[in-house]
Design an enzyme around this catalytic site. Sequence first.
Site, PDB file in Angstrom:
ATOM      1  CG  HIS A  12      -2.189   0.862   1.006  1.00  0.00           C
ATOM      2  ND1 HIS A  12      -2.577   1.344  -0.396  1.00  0.00           N
ATOM      3  CD2 HIS A  12      -3.218   0.824   1.718  1.00  0.00           C
ATOM      4  CE1 HIS A  12      -3.697   1.952  -0.163  1.00  0.00           C
ATOM      5  NE2 HIS A  12      -4.097   1.666   1.022  1.00  0.00           N
ATOM      6  CG  ASP A  40      -2.834   5.173  -4.395  1.00  0.00           C
ATOM      7  OD1 ASP A  40      -2.129   5.040  -3.358  1.00  0.00           O
ATOM      8  OD2 ASP A  40      -2.861   6.130  -4.992  1.00  0.00           O
TER       9      ASP A  40
END
Length: 524
Positions: free
Chosen positions: A495, A499
């Site tokens: 992450h 995204d």
Amino acid sequence: MTDITVPQLGESVTEATVGSWQVKTGDAVSRDDVLVELETDKVAVEVRAEEDGVMGEISAQEGDTVEIGAKLGVLDAGGKAATRGGDKDSAKAEEKPAESDAGKKAAKPKSDDKPADGGKGGETVEATVPQMGESVTEGTIGSWLVKVGDTVEIDQALVEIETDKVAVEVPSPVAGKVAELLVGEGDTVSPGDAVAKIAEGAGGSAAASSDSQDDSKAETASGGDKKAMPSASRVIEENKLDAGSIEGSGKDGRITKGDALKAAEAASKASTSAPAPAPSAPAPSAAPRETGPREERVRMTRLRQTIAKRLKDAQNSAAILTTYNEADMSAIMAARKAHQEAFVAKHDVKLGFMSFFIKACVSALKEIPAVNAEIDGTDIIYKNYYDMGVAVGTDRGLVVPVVRDADQMSLAEIEKEIIRLGKRARDGKLSIEEMQGATFTLSNGGVYGSLMSMPILNAPQSGILGMHKIQERPVAENGQVVIKPMMYLALSYDHRIVDGKEAVTFLVRVKENLEDPQRMLFDL
């Protein structure tokens, strides 16, 4: 003249400390002889002669800090050791050429004038550890495949060596009998180390055994107290450490600078920590716990230790998140059924599911490049090539061979490459190069019956796709409940770089490509 320079010492290692020179100026050396030992914070590395010659000037002294590519000394490739002793010595050497090599071996047995094999005169040859790949400097002796007295053929596997990446076999250099095993299971060895002695031909085993006993006694006599590399000695002295209590990770148990720094750090933490508990409180024991009568303790292989470490490192360093979806496998199953026979006839390989998944992932990676990228410090490295790692389960553990340039391969080429790599993985013959550099990984737990899982990233990659069991389930289609062969898909991603929107879009594209393979044909 050939310069002796500092080799590449591994990723992120930029300098080393000169340890002990094994030769001095004027010494005759043969190809692959160890010239000097270098020490880094991680490992001790041997620098070997690239050709026969005479050792010339030594530029870097023991204890000096040197960078990659720095000059350590000079090797006179055309020189002869005898020429340094004058013309008379040279003439004597020319008169007795056989004595310098074979003569030394023949002169070794001192207990009898006759060969120990009764006159057959078998020559003893050492089997040595081969190069085990880039950045691999040591391995652990696994299981011996032969014992003393066994007859072996040339290139027959003698022993398996486990590294943190692959298992490597040591072949017999000649046909003959096993005269001596020089190392035991669990010992640590480096490329070039001798592991066994082979008596060439039918005889010579007794002589070889005598030689090995002499060598063993000599090694025992010289193997006294623990030795520390020069830079490690300085750290030990500066921090007033007890060298005897430091476990050395270098060759032959030598204490490296890294070992000394760890000991110094531990001592510092101990001195600044809270006061020790009252004497009545039992001190924690570092010794392994005792096993019960129905328990068995087995040492982890180096490969298993490395797998455990890297998986934990990935969890500690990356912000791993997983998104899920499911795919209707009807279209692919119908295509395989319709064209399997013609496909096998033309390409001599079956059309499997993995080639479709690789093609589907490559197509999605081109649209969402962040999933094919990696983080390097404060930078992002985007990769405009698609080397796909395919996780393979073996008896030794999970390995991930790489299908290179998958975007340029046909379905048949991908299937053939997967079969080739899978066979090499199960046989323990994968090379380091075949497992390095993947940009994305696919893991098929469905072959073992897994219905749902969350795969862990294969660092430094930013994405891994988990495939699962194809199972018929009731699903809604056009207002009707129908039975479809469905598969759950899981994308774990970093992450920090990917995204949520990108991750979900990537997995949706994979799903769409699988449910309608014609999208990939038309590059949609």
